[in-house]
Design a protein around this motif. Structure first.
Motif, PDB file in Angstrom:
ATOM      1  N   GLU A  43       0.859  -1.344  -0.059  1.00  0.00           N
ATOM      2  CA  GLU A  43       0.046  -0.362  -0.038  1.00  0.00           C
ATOM      3  C   GLU A  43       0.782   1.366   0.006  1.00  0.00           C
ATOM      4  OE1 GLU A  43      -2.473   3.258   1.426  1.00  0.00           O
ATOM      5  OE2 GLU A  43      -0.669   2.299   2.563  1.00  0.00           O
ATOM      6  N   GLU A  44       1.936   1.342   0.904  1.00  0.00           N
ATOM      7  CA  GLU A  44       2.731   2.406   1.061  1.00  0.00           C
ATOM      8  C   GLU A  44       3.295   2.835  -0.365  1.00  0.00           C
ATOM      9  OE1 GLU A  44       6.205   4.367   3.811  1.00  0.00           O
ATOM     10  OE2 GLU A  44       5.744   2.408   3.787  1.00  0.00           O
ATOM     11  N   ALA A  45       3.911   1.768  -1.075  1.00  0.00           N
ATOM     12  CA  ALA A  45       4.427   2.182  -2.371  1.00  0.00           C
ATOM     13  C   ALA A  45       3.554   2.700  -3.362  1.00  0.00           C
ATOM     14  CB  ALA A  45       5.280   0.982  -2.865  1.00  0.00           C
ATOM     15  N   VAL A  46       2.353   1.772  -3.569  1.00  0.00           N
ATOM     16  CA  VAL A  46       1.254   2.175  -4.340  1.00  0.00           C
ATOM     17  C   VAL A  46       0.968   3.770  -4.205  1.00  0.00           C
ATOM     18  CG1 VAL A  46      -1.100   1.983  -5.029  1.00  0.00           C
ATOM     19  CG2 VAL A  46       0.368  -0.228  -4.589  1.00  0.00           C
ATOM     20  N   PHE A  47       0.960   4.217  -3.024  1.00  0.00           N
ATOM     21  CA  PHE A  47       0.261   5.414  -2.605  1.00  0.00           C
ATOM     22  C   PHE A  47       1.093   6.497  -3.020  1.00  0.00           C
ATOM     23  CE2 PHE A  47       0.100   9.110   0.186  1.00  0.00           C
ATOM     24  CZ  PHE A  47      -1.309   9.068   0.605  1.00  0.00           C
ATOM     25  N   TYR A  48       2.515   6.125  -2.887  1.00  0.00           N
ATOM     26  CA  TYR A  48       3.626   7.417  -3.248  1.00  0.00           C
ATOM     27  C   TYR A  48       3.655   7.294  -4.593  1.00  0.00           C
ATOM     28  CZ  TYR A  48       4.937   8.075   1.479  1.00  0.00           C
ATOM     29  OH  TYR A  48       5.139   8.313   3.004  1.00  0.00           O
ATOM     30  N   SER A  49       3.703   6.172  -5.355  1.00  0.00           N
ATOM     31  CA  SER A  49       4.006   6.039  -6.816  1.00  0.00           C
ATOM     32  C   SER A  49       2.422   6.722  -7.385  1.00  0.00           C
ATOM     33  CB  SER A  49       3.729   4.598  -7.356  1.00  0.00           C
ATOM     34  OG  SER A  49       5.058   4.079  -6.985  1.00  0.00           O
ATOM     35  N   LYS A  50       1.260   6.623  -6.938  1.00  0.00           N
ATOM     36  CA  LYS A  50       0.041   7.306  -7.524  1.00  0.00           C
ATOM     37  C   LYS A  50       0.220   8.982  -7.149  1.00  0.00           C
ATOM     38  CE  LYS A  50      -4.561   8.443  -5.700  1.00  0.00           C
ATOM     39  NZ  LYS A  50      -4.171   9.589  -5.369  1.00  0.00           N
ATOM     40  N   MET A  51       0.988   9.227  -6.267  1.00  0.00           N
ATOM     41  CA  MET A  51       1.134  10.615  -5.773  1.00  0.00           C
ATOM     42  C   MET A  51       2.009  11.153  -6.857  1.00  0.00           C
ATOM     43  SD  MET A  51       1.785  11.623  -1.871  1.00  0.00           S
ATOM     44  CE  MET A  51       1.927  13.193  -2.190  1.00  0.00           C
ATOM     45  N   LYS A  52       2.959  10.457  -7.463  1.00  0.00           N
ATOM     46  CA  LYS A  52       3.972  10.926  -8.511  1.00  0.00           C
ATOM     47  C   LYS A  52       3.248  10.758  -9.861  1.00  0.00           C
ATOM     48  CE  LYS A  52       8.393   9.472 -10.393  1.00  0.00           C
ATOM     49  NZ  LYS A  52       9.481   8.547 -10.443  1.00  0.00           N
ATOM     50  N   LYS A  75       5.812  20.662 -26.030  1.00  0.00           N
ATOM     51  CA  LYS A  75       6.802  19.852 -25.694  1.00  0.00           C
ATOM     52  C   LYS A  75       6.920  19.312 -24.243  1.00  0.00           C
ATOM     53  CE  LYS A  75      11.802  19.905 -25.766  1.00  0.00           C
ATOM     54  NZ  LYS A  75      13.034  20.891 -26.151  1.00  0.00           N
ATOM     55  N   ASP A  76       6.611  20.206 -23.301  1.00  0.00           N
ATOM     56  CA  ASP A  76       6.607  19.671 -21.788  1.00  0.00           C
ATOM     57  C   ASP A  76       5.455  18.936 -21.564  1.00  0.00           C
ATOM     58  OD1 ASP A  76       8.984  20.932 -21.184  1.00  0.00           O
ATOM     59  OD2 ASP A  76       8.199  22.740 -20.662  1.00  0.00           O
ATOM     60  N   ARG A  77       4.619  19.364 -22.084  1.00  0.00           N
ATOM     61  CA  ARG A  77       3.137  18.522 -21.842  1.00  0.00           C
ATOM     62  C   ARG A  77       3.397  16.900 -22.115  1.00  0.00           C
ATOM     63  NH1 ARG A  77      -0.211  21.476 -24.181  1.00  0.00           N
ATOM     64  NH2 ARG A  77      -0.510  20.325 -26.226  1.00  0.00           N
ATOM     65  N   ASP A  78       3.950  16.746 -23.268  1.00  0.00           N
ATOM     66  CA  ASP A  78       4.138  15.232 -23.657  1.00  0.00           C
ATOM     67  C   ASP A  78       4.923  14.683 -22.737  1.00  0.00           C
ATOM     68  OD1 ASP A  78       2.404  15.870 -25.767  1.00  0.00           O
ATOM     69  OD2 ASP A  78       4.108  16.163 -27.258  1.00  0.00           O
ATOM     70  N   ARG A  79       6.013  15.398 -22.331  1.00  0.00           N
ATOM     71  CA  ARG A  79       7.217  14.801 -21.293  1.00  0.00           C
ATOM     72  C   ARG A  79       6.480  14.577 -20.120  1.00  0.00           C
ATOM     73  NH1 ARG A  79      10.848  17.218 -17.781  1.00  0.00           N
ATOM     74  NH2 ARG A  79      10.276  19.096 -18.679  1.00  0.00           N
ATOM     75  N   PHE A  80       5.693  15.382 -19.513  1.00  0.00           N
ATOM     76  CA  PHE A  80       5.214  15.014 -18.104  1.00  0.00           C
ATOM     77  C   PHE A  80       4.058  13.985 -18.507  1.00  0.00           C
ATOM     78  CE2 PHE A  80       6.535  19.940 -17.049  1.00  0.00           C
ATOM     79  CZ  PHE A  80       7.473  19.431 -16.499  1.00  0.00           C
ATOM     80  N   ALA A  81       3.178  14.061 -19.286  1.00  0.00           N
ATOM     81  CA  ALA A  81       2.477  13.169 -19.703  1.00  0.00           C
ATOM     82  C   ALA A  81       2.984  11.701 -19.538  1.00  0.00           C
ATOM     83  CB  ALA A  81       1.471  13.440 -21.067  1.00  0.00           C
ATOM     84  N   ASP A  82       4.188  11.436 -20.275  1.00  0.00           N
ATOM     85  CA  ASP A  82       4.767  10.257 -20.326  1.00  0.00           C
ATOM     86  C   ASP A  82       5.344   9.789 -18.935  1.00  0.00           C
ATOM     87  OD1 ASP A  82       4.391  10.001 -22.895  1.00  0.00           O
ATOM     88  OD2 ASP A  82       6.374  10.855 -23.734  1.00  0.00           O
ATOM     89  N   LEU A  83       5.777  10.943 -18.012  1.00  0.00           N
ATOM     90  CA  LEU A  83       6.170  10.518 -16.815  1.00  0.00           C
ATOM     91  C   LEU A  83       4.990  10.371 -16.025  1.00  0.00           C
ATOM     92  CD1 LEU A  83       8.881  13.410 -16.407  1.00  0.00           C
ATOM     93  CD2 LEU A  83       9.427  11.188 -16.249  1.00  0.00           C
ATOM     94  N   SER A  84       4.090  11.007 -16.183  1.00  0.00           N
ATOM     95  CA  SER A  84       2.690  10.504 -15.346  1.00  0.00           C
ATOM     96  C   SER A  84       2.244   9.077 -15.778  1.00  0.00           C
ATOM     97  CB  SER A  84       1.683  11.571 -15.616  1.00  0.00           C
ATOM     98  OG  SER A  84       0.631  11.221 -14.895  1.00  0.00           O
ATOM     99  N   LEU A  85       2.274   8.774 -17.186  1.00  0.00           N
ATOM    100  CA  LEU A  85       1.892   7.318 -17.298  1.00  0.00           C
ATOM    101  C   LEU A  85       2.624   6.376 -16.839  1.00  0.00           C
ATOM    102  CD1 LEU A  85       0.005   5.602 -19.113  1.00  0.00           C
ATOM    103  CD2 LEU A  85       1.703   5.923 -20.925  1.00  0.00           C
ATOM    104  N   ASN A  86       4.073   6.695 -16.795  1.00  0.00           N
ATOM    105  CA  ASN A  86       4.932   5.557 -16.100  1.00  0.00           C
ATOM    106  C   ASN A  86       4.752   5.240 -14.778  1.00  0.00           C
ATOM    107  OD1 ASN A  86       6.069   5.262 -18.697  1.00  0.00           O
ATOM    108  ND2 ASN A  86       7.800   6.704 -18.381  1.00  0.00           N
ATOM    109  N   ALA A  87       4.375   6.541 -14.061  1.00  0.00           N
ATOM    110  CA  ALA A  87       4.234   6.583 -12.666  1.00  0.00           C
ATOM    111  C   ALA A  87       2.863   5.717 -12.419  1.00  0.00           C
ATOM    112  CB  ALA A  87       4.131   7.644 -11.978  1.00  0.00           C
ATOM    113  N   TYR A  88       1.952   6.009 -13.143  1.00  0.00           N
ATOM    114  CA  TYR A  88       0.312   5.438 -12.823  1.00  0.00           C
ATOM    115  C   TYR A  88       0.568   3.893 -13.123  1.00  0.00           C
ATOM    116  CZ  TYR A  88      -2.257   9.487 -12.100  1.00  0.00           C
ATOM    117  OH  TYR A  88      -2.859  10.691 -11.664  1.00  0.00           O
ATOM    118  N   LYS A  89       1.499   3.414 -14.323  1.00  0.00           N
ATOM    119  CA  LYS A  89       1.423   2.225 -14.558  1.00  0.00           C
ATOM    120  C   LYS A  89       2.128   1.230 -13.664  1.00  0.00           C
ATOM    121  CE  LYS A  89       1.167   2.054 -19.783  1.00  0.00           C
ATOM    122  NZ  LYS A  89       2.008   1.989 -21.031  1.00  0.00           N
TER     123      LYS A  89
END
Length: 251
Positions: free
Chosen positions: A125-134, A148-162
């Motif tokens: 749960e703790e690791a999931v909670f923090y990865s979700k926050m990210k 340009k930044d939107r695409d980069r941040f979207a990819d970083l968000s997607l990776n964290a959620y996955k």
């Protein structure tokens, strides 16, 4: 000779953070929790973690709402720019100022997560909670950034959620509020950032169905937090109805 100042205890810092939260002083909450991390360790208790999460959430919610308001005003001024150029320039500067504040806040919590909270987090749960926050805070950055930044941040968000969702599926009960909250925010990411209501619906429906099927055989330890889970389920259901109607209207 003046006596040396005694180092505050962890319980004292938690009390001050809680007090600051009650007073709506969210920056002070963050300051006290960061002191706990610095003076003790990054393995936060649930109370400490929740105070930190709520403080950042409140700060960013205000800034996101302010940005949307000013952005809408700026867009409405665009058609009248020739008539009032000075006001348009001032509005744009105000939007940019809010963007800087929002960017700094989001990057601050992401840095804290990457450097201290996630490395110290227990599996589950703790690791999931923090990865979700990210994923959440990279999503906020993607919402208002330029292409340009939107695409980069979207990819970083997607990776964290996955990463968070993959871990949640193997470690958390389907009705667990952290797993459901992650599914909800991940679905919102697909809808709002990726502009993909079909993927948002697929994710939301999968999480909703898994949770409903497991209700009869839910883990007894989940009873105290079941109300939170039911609230998230209701939001998932409402979003599913809204997004499904949206897809039908576009077909």
């Amino acid at each position: 000779m003046a006596p040396s100042k005694a180092r505050p205890t962890r319980s004292q810092l938690l009390f001050l953070a809680d007090l600051a939260g009650e007073a709506g002083r969210h920056e002070d909450v963050i300051k006290q929790i960061k002191l706990i991390i610095e003076l003790f360790d990054a393995q936060l208790t649930i109370d400490e973690r929740n105070l930190l999460s709520i403080a950042y959430k409140n700060i960013t919610n205000v800034l996101r709402n302010s940005w949307r308001t000013v952005d809408n005003i700026e867009k409405s001024q665009s058609s009248r720019q020739a008539m009032m150029p000075k006001q348009h320039i001032l509005t744009r500067r105000q939007r940019q100022r809010i963007e800087r504040e929002l960017t700094n806040t989001c990057k601050d919590i992401v840095l804290l997560l990457d450097r201290q909270l996630l490395p110290a987090a227990k599996q589950g749960e703790e690791a999931v909670f923090y990865s979700k926050m990210k994923g959440d805070y990279y999503r906020y950055l993607a919402e208002f950034s330029q292409k340009k930044d939107r695409d980069r941040f979207a990819d970083l968000s997607l990776n964290a959620y996955k990463l968070a969702y993959k871990h949640a599926l193997t470690t958390l009960h389907p009705i667990h509020p952290t797993r459901l909250g992650l599914a909800l925010n991940f679905a919102v990411f697909y809808h709002d950032v990726k502009k993909s209501p079909d993927r948002a619906c697929h994710l939301a429906k999968s999480a909703f169905d898994d949770a409903i099927l497991s209700l009869d055989s839910s883990d007894p330890t989940l009873d105290p937090v079941l109300r939170d889970s039911l609230t998230i389920l209701q939001i998932l259901r409402d979003d599913l109805i809204l997004w499904s109607a949206e897809m039908q209207n576009t077909n």
